[in-house]
Design an enzyme around this catalytic site. Structure first.
Site, mmCIF file in Angstrom:
data_model
loop_
_atom_site.group_PDB
_atom_site.id
_atom_site.type_symbol
_atom_site.label_atom_id
_atom_site.label_comp_id
_atom_site.label_asym_id
_atom_site.label_seq_id
_atom_site.Cartn_x
_atom_site.Cartn_y
_atom_site.Cartn_z
ATOM 1 C CE LYS A 34 48.210 -40.601 78.398
ATOM 2 N NZ LYS A 34 47.055 -40.468 77.527
ATOM 3 N N GLY A 36 41.893 -37.274 79.871
ATOM 4 C CA GLY A 36 40.994 -38.039 79.002
ATOM 5 C C GLY A 36 40.705 -39.467 79.424
ATOM 6 C CB THR A 40 35.903 -35.012 85.749
ATOM 7 O OG1 THR A 40 37.093 -34.236 85.632
ATOM 8 C CG2 THR A 40 34.807 -34.140 86.323
ATOM 9 C CB THR A 41 33.293 -39.649 84.808
ATOM 10 O OG1 THR A 41 33.282 -38.785 83.682
ATOM 11 C CG2 THR A 41 32.017 -40.447 84.848
ATOM 12 C CG ASP A 63 41.761 -30.295 85.130
ATOM 13 O OD1 ASP A 63 42.358 -29.379 84.524
ATOM 14 O OD2 ASP A 63 41.451 -31.365 84.596
ATOM 15 C CG ASN A 272 37.000 -44.931 83.812
ATOM 16 O OD1 ASN A 272 36.120 -45.602 84.353
ATOM 17 N ND2 ASN A 272 37.416 -43.781 84.306
ATOM 18 C CB CYS A 283 32.217 -54.781 65.830
ATOM 19 S SG CYS A 283 33.307 -53.384 66.094
#
EC number: 3.6.-.-
Length: 340
Positions: A34, A36, A40-41, A63, A272, A283
């Site tokens: 999907k 985002g 591509t990376t 794309d 990813n 944090c």
């Protein structure tokens, strides 16, 4: 029995894409997921790794957003072009909408079309556009034309977000049906159309209907050959890219089900943007997000125990440019080890 199961388990657990690099028979590799999630990376990085073990690699973006140019910081177009700094890695970006106009225009502007008076040019266009998915199917034909004339050893597709990807894989079938229909029409109305065309000066570019049909027939043969290759696990595989979140996992599952339905091999998932906060990290957001990611990672590992699941970290800066992509690509073959 148990030792065999154990060996299989070890194989399944290798968290890298090394098996894809080792499989020398592969010709087509699709990278999808999907929007985002870092498709591509991942596809650029995989292509970089492949360029180390294969003679020639072509990376194609289907794309419409065309991120290859951004990723490498170099302009690509619809002709294959060498990526700066590589001798055997080329890239190209295809505009799905451009190809069909090119095909229909082939030989002159609409106003010069001798068929315009007959409304024939419009009829051909309407006929072509009435076939579902034909615009993207034509871009697929464009790819085949390029791939046939430039013999690359392996082709990596950076595909559009999920929905488009799977349609793209149906194109060989769509085009085969469309061309079969056109052949049938040509058989029925060919002589009549040829005589009309003859009196009007022929088709644009001086072609006659038989030339057009024989072109289409050779295209159909190529498509049917590629269709067979897509369904052959020795030649084609699909790498799913996702992030450890509910929606992305859901999309991945849907995609894997559909790929299985098309008999297309898939045995690798790249996850990813994973966080690896240190134990004493203050944090709260990082720790909460890591907890959520851990839950979905466990689900991925449970659902896809016979897949190579690659875990990629969330980086502090964008992965753009040759050096950063090369560094990122190393993690596809050597598992990332988070700092303690």
């Amino acid at each position: 029995m148990s030792s065999t199961a154990l060996i299989h388990d070890d194989e399944a657990l290798e968290p890298t894409l090394q098996s894809i690099l080792d499989q020398k028979t592969l010709r087509w590799i699709f990278v999808g997921g999907k929007g985002g999630v870092g498709k591509t990376t991942t596809s650029c990085s995989l292509a970089i790794q492949l360029s180390k073990v294969r003679k020639s690699v072509l990376l194609i973006s289907t794309d419409p957003a065309h991120n290859l140019s951004d990723a490498f910081g170099q302009k690509f177009g619809k002709e294959a072009r060498l990526v700066d700094g590589f001798t055997n890695l080329s890239a190209m970006e295809i505009d799905p909408n451009g190809s069909i106009q090119d095909l229909l225009a082939s030989g002159g502007e609409a106003q010069d079309d001798p068929l315009a008076g007959l409304g024939m040019g419009g009829m051909m266009q309407d006929l072509a556009f009435s076939i579902p998915g034909v615009d993207e199917a034509m871009s697929f034909a464009e790819v085949l034309k390029q791939v046939k004339s430039l013999s690359y050893e392996v082709i990596v597709f950076d595909t559009a977000p999920t929905g488009h990807t799977l349609r793209f894989l149906q194109f060989p079938t769509v085009l085969e049906k469309a061309l079969a229909k056109l052949s049938q029409l040509s058989g029925q109305f060919g002589p009549m159309l040829n005589s009309i065309l003859g009196s009007r000066g022929g088709l644009p570019g001086g072609q006659n209907l038989d030339d057009l049909m024989s072109k289409m027939e050779s295209l159909r043969e190529t498509i049917s050959e590629v269709n067979t290759q897509f369904k052959n696990a020795d030649m084609t595989t699909f790498v799913c890219v996702c992030i450890a979140e509910f929606l992305s996992l859901y999309e991945t599952e849907r995609m894997i089900q559909e790929l299985t339905g098309y008999s297309i091999d898939t045995h690798a998932i790249v996850v990813n943007q994973l966080l690896f906060p240190k134990k004493d990290n203050p944090c709260e957001q990082c720790n909460a997000r890591r907890k959520m990611q851990k839950k979905y990672l466990e689900q991925i590992e449970e659902l896809y125990e016979d897949f190579n699941v690659v875990r990629m970290p969330l980086l502090v800066e964008e992965v753009r440019g040759k050096e950063k992509l090369e560094k990122f690509s190393e993690m596809l073959v050597k598992p990332y080890v988070p700092p303690e």
